[in-house]
Scaffold this active site. Sequence first.
Site, PDB file in Angstrom:
ATOM      1  N   THR A   1      -0.886   0.795 -10.387  1.00  0.00           N
ATOM      2  CA  THR A   1      -2.228   0.109 -10.195  1.00  0.00           C
ATOM      3  C   THR A   1      -3.001   1.103  -8.929  1.00  0.00           C
ATOM      4  OG1 THR A   1      -3.045  -2.063  -8.950  1.00  0.00           O
ATOM      5  CG2 THR A   1      -1.283  -1.099  -7.857  1.00  0.00           C
TER       6      THR A   1
ATOM      7  N   GLU B   1       1.092  -1.161   0.255  1.00  0.00           N
ATOM      8  CA  GLU B   1       0.102   0.085   0.070  1.00  0.00           C
ATOM      9  C   GLU B   1       0.364   1.285   0.383  1.00  0.00           C
ATOM     10  OE1 GLU B   1      -3.196  -0.097  -0.221  1.00  0.00           O
ATOM     11  OE2 GLU B   1      -3.921  -1.766   0.096  1.00  0.00           O
TER      12      GLU B   1
ATOM     13  N   ARG C   1       0.608   3.874  -3.332  1.00  0.00           N
ATOM     14  CA  ARG C   1      -0.219   4.973  -3.153  1.00  0.00           C
ATOM     15  C   ARG C   1       1.083   5.924  -3.295  1.00  0.00           C
ATOM     16  NH1 ARG C   1      -5.664   3.629  -0.545  1.00  0.00           N
ATOM     17  NH2 ARG C   1      -5.918   1.405   0.078  1.00  0.00           N
TER      18      ARG C   1
ATOM     19  N   GLU D   1     -12.390  -0.292 -10.286  1.00  0.00           N
ATOM     20  CA  GLU D   1     -12.061  -1.391 -11.203  1.00  0.00           C
ATOM     21  C   GLU D   1     -12.479  -1.379 -12.561  1.00  0.00           C
ATOM     22  OE1 GLU D   1     -11.858  -2.199  -8.285  1.00  0.00           O
ATOM     23  OE2 GLU D   1      -9.985  -1.988  -7.481  1.00  0.00           O
TER      24      GLU D   1
ATOM     25  N   ASP E   1      -4.167  -9.818  -8.303  1.00  0.00           N
ATOM     26  CA  ASP E   1      -4.529  -9.681  -9.010  1.00  0.00           C
ATOM     27  C   ASP E   1      -3.368  -8.703 -10.024  1.00  0.00           C
ATOM     28  OD1 ASP E   1      -4.235  -7.821  -6.966  1.00  0.00           O
ATOM     29  OD2 ASP E   1      -7.023  -6.771  -6.793  1.00  0.00           O
TER      30      ASP E   1
HETATM   31  C1  DMJ Z   1      -6.589   0.308  -4.741  1.00  0.00           C
HETATM   32  O1  DMJ Z   1      -5.796   0.269  -4.422  1.00  0.00           O
HETATM   33  C2  DMJ Z   1      -5.371  -0.239  -6.601  1.00  0.00           C
HETATM   34  O2  DMJ Z   1      -6.639  -0.424  -7.487  1.00  0.00           O
HETATM   35  C3  DMJ Z   1      -5.044  -1.891  -5.686  1.00  0.00           C
HETATM   36  O3  DMJ Z   1      -4.528  -2.140  -6.745  1.00  0.00           O
HETATM   37  C4  DMJ Z   1      -6.856  -3.167  -5.113  1.00  0.00           C
HETATM   38  N1  DMJ Z   1      -7.706  -2.277  -4.969  1.00  0.00           N
HETATM   39  C5  DMJ Z   1      -7.730  -0.158  -4.934  1.00  0.00           C
HETATM   40  C6  DMJ Z   1      -8.967  -0.494  -5.041  1.00  0.00           C
HETATM   41  O4  DMJ Z   1      -9.704  -1.032  -5.232  1.00  0.00           O
END
Ligand code: DMJ
Length: 492
Positions: free
Chosen positions: A479, A126, A130, A393, A259
């Site tokens: 992501t 995270e 982020r 998503e 994912d």
């Molecule tokens: C986000 O923090 C990112 O997209 C991560 O890859 C997984 N999902 C959350 C949002 O749903």
Amino acid sequence: MPLIHLRKREETPGNPGYFEEQMFCRLQYIRTEQQVALFLTSFFFVQMMKFAWDNYKLYALGKNELRPLTKNGHIGNMFGGLRGATVIDALDTLYIMELEEEFQEAKKWVEKSFDLNVNGEASLFEVNIRYVGGLLAAYYLTGEEMFKSKALELGEKLLPAFNTPTGIPRGVINLGSGMSWSWGWASAGSSILAEFGTLHLEFLHLTELSGNPVFTEKVMNIRKVLNRIEKPQGLYPNFLSPVTGNWVQHHVSIGGLGDSFYEYLIKSWLMSDKRDAEAKKMYDDALEAIEKHLVKKSAGGLTYIAEWRGGILDHKMGHLACFSGGMIALGAEHAGGEQKQQHMDLAAEITHTCHESYSRSDTKLGPEAFRFDSGTEATATRLSERYYILRPEVVESYLYMWRLTHDPKYRQWGWEVVQALEKHCRVEAGYSGIRDVYTTTPNHDNMQQSFFLAETLKYLYLLFCEDDVLSLEDWVFNTEAHPLRDKSMHLD
Ligand code: DMJ
């Protein structure tokens, strides 16, 4: 002619007249009714973003997220002692939406109040997607050194997590002491595929910007370990021991826990100007195994990607798995021959299924997970899976599908999401997730997730922009939807 663009970005970093210039360009190019409609639509998203930001600023600035019902901040326990997840996640969205005043407020907070000398349990994953991703994107968009140096400083603090017998990092790190450990819930002290597999893009950028090879070495070693071990049926299980380098249990999912590992393979290849052949091969092989073993069609004709538990299929798709329509389309765009059409069709079918999960609910928002068993099609069957936490998503896949096909239905579907968000998630002081998508009686969860500003609103905005605004040719989104510079990244 472009309506709006960030293509001139390179000539204008730090230019104080940048925002006025962009607005002037934007208005200057409006010629047709369709362009007027697009301008007004994108303005609507800008207002949504401003509303989300203003309320965060008013009630929770410096906390990680806003609690919009109780009008206070939330800190949580994912980011160690780090604060301001919403500020960092919002920076690039504010910038590309040309919300200048708000961008300056966010920048000032990062400059003056973002404290990296903290202690506490942080998720390596995270913090990377982020904070490191958000700071890198802010740097690439603005050219401001301050963002770069904070990204590098933070990147250094993540390195001790890799001190394991295999070099596979553990999931949790104390940013102060450098001690790291595995999540309590992860079986037998394992590390999670989607976590250690979602560092590659950011870490390559950290090496590129610092000249320090250590970041690249760490993530290339993860590749080496993954390539060495046997994959059951060619599939990647979600749990791996950082001590032995063996799979801990055979649960495979393109949704949660798996994912973004797949996403970073194809994006690593694109970001390397298609030179990282190893990443491309890993992606192709993984997708082939997924197609062979996990892709299914329901009785009602909906294509979905099931989960796999030691050879037994669980006919369930998580909301998180809905990013895969966009990912598969992105890969298809660069595939050759028959595979191109085959994968584009698969991407369209999955995106359609995810849209169905939204349109079959009373709120027109999708549940956290939906199933295809006992007569159920694309709906949640368990109470615990009926919530929607402002996740991006599904709109992420709409954006990629729109950019790569220009089928107008993706914009229409995006607009349906906006209407649902306004109706069911907008509250007096921000946007909130909801606990049950199958009832229109208000049931807010009192949380405005930082990824709503980083991803959901950004993808929606871009869906209604011209294709050259953060073009897929020039940018790779991490992501968390933070745009990273493409093409300049080479693996030497
Ligand atoms: C986000 O923090 C990112 O997209 C991560 O890859 C997984 N999902 C959350 C949002 O749903």
